[in-house]
Enzyme design. Structure first.
Site, mmCIF file in Angstrom:
data_model
loop_
_atom_site.group_PDB
_atom_site.id
_atom_site.type_symbol
_atom_site.label_atom_id
_atom_site.label_comp_id
_atom_site.label_asym_id
_atom_site.label_seq_id
_atom_site.Cartn_x
_atom_site.Cartn_y
_atom_site.Cartn_z
ATOM 1 N N GLU A 102 5.201 -4.863 4.415
ATOM 2 C CA GLU A 102 5.208 -3.400 4.355
ATOM 3 C C GLU A 102 5.765 -2.851 5.667
ATOM 4 O OE1 GLU A 102 5.443 -0.744 2.988
ATOM 5 O OE2 GLU A 102 3.557 0.083 2.261
ATOM 6 N N ASP A 103 6.344 -1.663 5.612
ATOM 7 C CA ASP A 103 6.892 -1.077 6.839
ATOM 8 C C ASP A 103 5.798 -0.463 7.704
ATOM 9 O OD1 ASP A 103 6.416 0.992 5.052
ATOM 10 O OD2 ASP A 103 8.340 1.973 5.316
ATOM 11 N N ASP A 106 -0.213 3.775 6.729
ATOM 12 C CA ASP A 106 -0.585 5.136 7.117
ATOM 13 C C ASP A 106 -1.946 5.436 6.485
ATOM 14 O OD1 ASP A 106 -0.564 7.736 8.017
ATOM 15 O OD2 ASP A 106 1.010 8.432 6.681
ATOM 16 N N PHE A 155 5.021 10.782 13.213
ATOM 17 C CA PHE A 155 5.916 10.471 12.107
ATOM 18 C C PHE A 155 7.141 9.772 12.679
ATOM 19 C CE2 PHE A 155 8.960 10.768 8.746
ATOM 20 C CZ PHE A 155 8.175 10.548 7.624
ATOM 21 N N ARG A 168 17.258 5.529 8.085
ATOM 22 C CA ARG A 168 16.862 4.123 7.857
ATOM 23 C C ARG A 168 17.688 3.149 8.693
ATOM 24 N NH1 ARG A 168 13.276 3.917 3.527
ATOM 25 N NH2 ARG A 168 13.681 5.341 1.814
HETATM 26 P P1 IMP Z 1 0.437 5.323 2.975
HETATM 27 O O1 IMP Z 1 0.386 5.106 1.483
HETATM 28 O O2 IMP Z 1 -0.045 6.680 3.376
HETATM 29 O O3 IMP Z 1 -0.204 4.206 3.779
HETATM 30 O O4 IMP Z 1 1.960 5.397 3.380
HETATM 31 C C1 IMP Z 1 2.749 4.294 3.315
HETATM 32 C C2 IMP Z 1 4.181 4.643 3.045
HETATM 33 O O5 IMP Z 1 4.511 5.975 3.443
HETATM 34 C C3 IMP Z 1 5.041 3.735 3.877
HETATM 35 O O6 IMP Z 1 5.392 2.601 3.140
HETATM 36 C C4 IMP Z 1 6.211 4.619 4.245
HETATM 37 O O7 IMP Z 1 7.230 4.492 3.268
HETATM 38 C C5 IMP Z 1 5.680 6.019 4.233
HETATM 39 N N1 IMP Z 1 5.314 6.472 5.596
HETATM 40 C C6 IMP Z 1 4.084 6.619 6.121
HETATM 41 N N2 IMP Z 1 4.140 7.042 7.392
HETATM 42 C C7 IMP Z 1 5.447 7.160 7.685
HETATM 43 C C8 IMP Z 1 6.168 7.533 8.876
HETATM 44 O O8 IMP Z 1 5.616 7.836 9.951
HETATM 45 N N3 IMP Z 1 7.524 7.529 8.761
HETATM 46 C C9 IMP Z 1 8.187 7.192 7.625
HETATM 47 N N4 IMP Z 1 7.564 6.814 6.518
HETATM 48 C C10 IMP Z 1 6.202 6.809 6.537
HETATM 49 MG MG MG Z 2 9.592 6.533 2.870
#
Ligand code: IMP
Ligand code: MG
Length: 177
Positions: A102-103, A106, A155, A168
């Site tokens: 995963e990237d 959050d 962010f 990206r």
């Molecule tokens: P979560 O479901 O809130 O944990 O968010 C995960 C997904 O949201 C990641 O796989 C990202 O694609 C996107 N995301 C969350 N935070 C960021 C950020 O700071 N920059 C860009 N994408 C984010």
């Molecule tokens: Mg995204």
């Protein structure tokens, strides 16, 4: 959407530069190679944000692996999670040692949903490798086995991460807020 929302990437402050990313990905590759030495490994890449991370990570492995993809989209063009998440169909992963790549972690919603699906799949093992983890309190308990960098609650874009499909391709991780 107006172009003023997208400042040029070189004006955004760098949080983690390309050289630090490269060194950390090397370390992760070494660790994962040791941990999965005798187990056939499947990297399950969460698109799109992890595409660069996984491409680099896979090339740092000294063990063979299979690479599969899953598409999760939750953010649309916003900087906060909408809570609505769409998952693409899963490949057949029965009896596999799956490492979800995963990237960024959050809120944890995305990984929670993916892990929920995978837990019903009769896998040999299931772990998570995330490049970034935001240091925030979260209701969802997810403990990735591998974390590249813990970062403040900003962010970020670059190295695969986008804002509204921009940035990206940027080699460093930069702050957009
Ligand atoms: P979560 O479901 O809130 O944990 O968010 C995960 C997904 O949201 C990641 O796989 C990202 O694609 C996107 N995301 C969350 N935070 C960021 C950020 O700071 N920059 C860009 N994408 C984010
Ligand atoms: Mg995204």
């Amino acid at each position: 959407m107006s172009e003023t929302e997208f400042p040029p990437s070189n004006t955004l402050p760098v949080l983690i530069d390309a050289d630090r990313i490269r060194k950390r990905v090397e370390e992760l590759g070494r660790k994962i190679s040791e941990d999965y030495k005798n187990q056939p490994l499947v990297l399950l890449v969460v698109l799109k944000g992890s595409f660069l991370f996984c491409a680099d990570l896979a090339r740092q492995l000294s063990i063979p692996c299979r690479i599969e993809f899953i598409r999760a989209s939750s953010y649309k063009d916003a900087k906060v999670s909408s809570g609505h998440l769409q998952l693409s169909e899963l490949p057949d992963l029965r009896h596999a040692n799956v490492l979800v790549v995963e990237d960024i972690l959050d809120s944890g919603l995305t990984l929670q949903k993916i892990l929920e699906h995978l837990r019903s799949e009769n896998l040999a093992s299931l772990e998570v490798c995330t490049l970034l983890a935001k240091q925030i309190p979260r209701d969802i308990q997810i403990e990735p086995k591998y974390i590249g960098f813990e970062i403040p609650n900003r962010f970020v874009v670059g190295y695969g991460l986008d804002y509204a499909e921009r940035y990206r391709e940027v080699p460093d991780i930069r702050c957009l807020d």
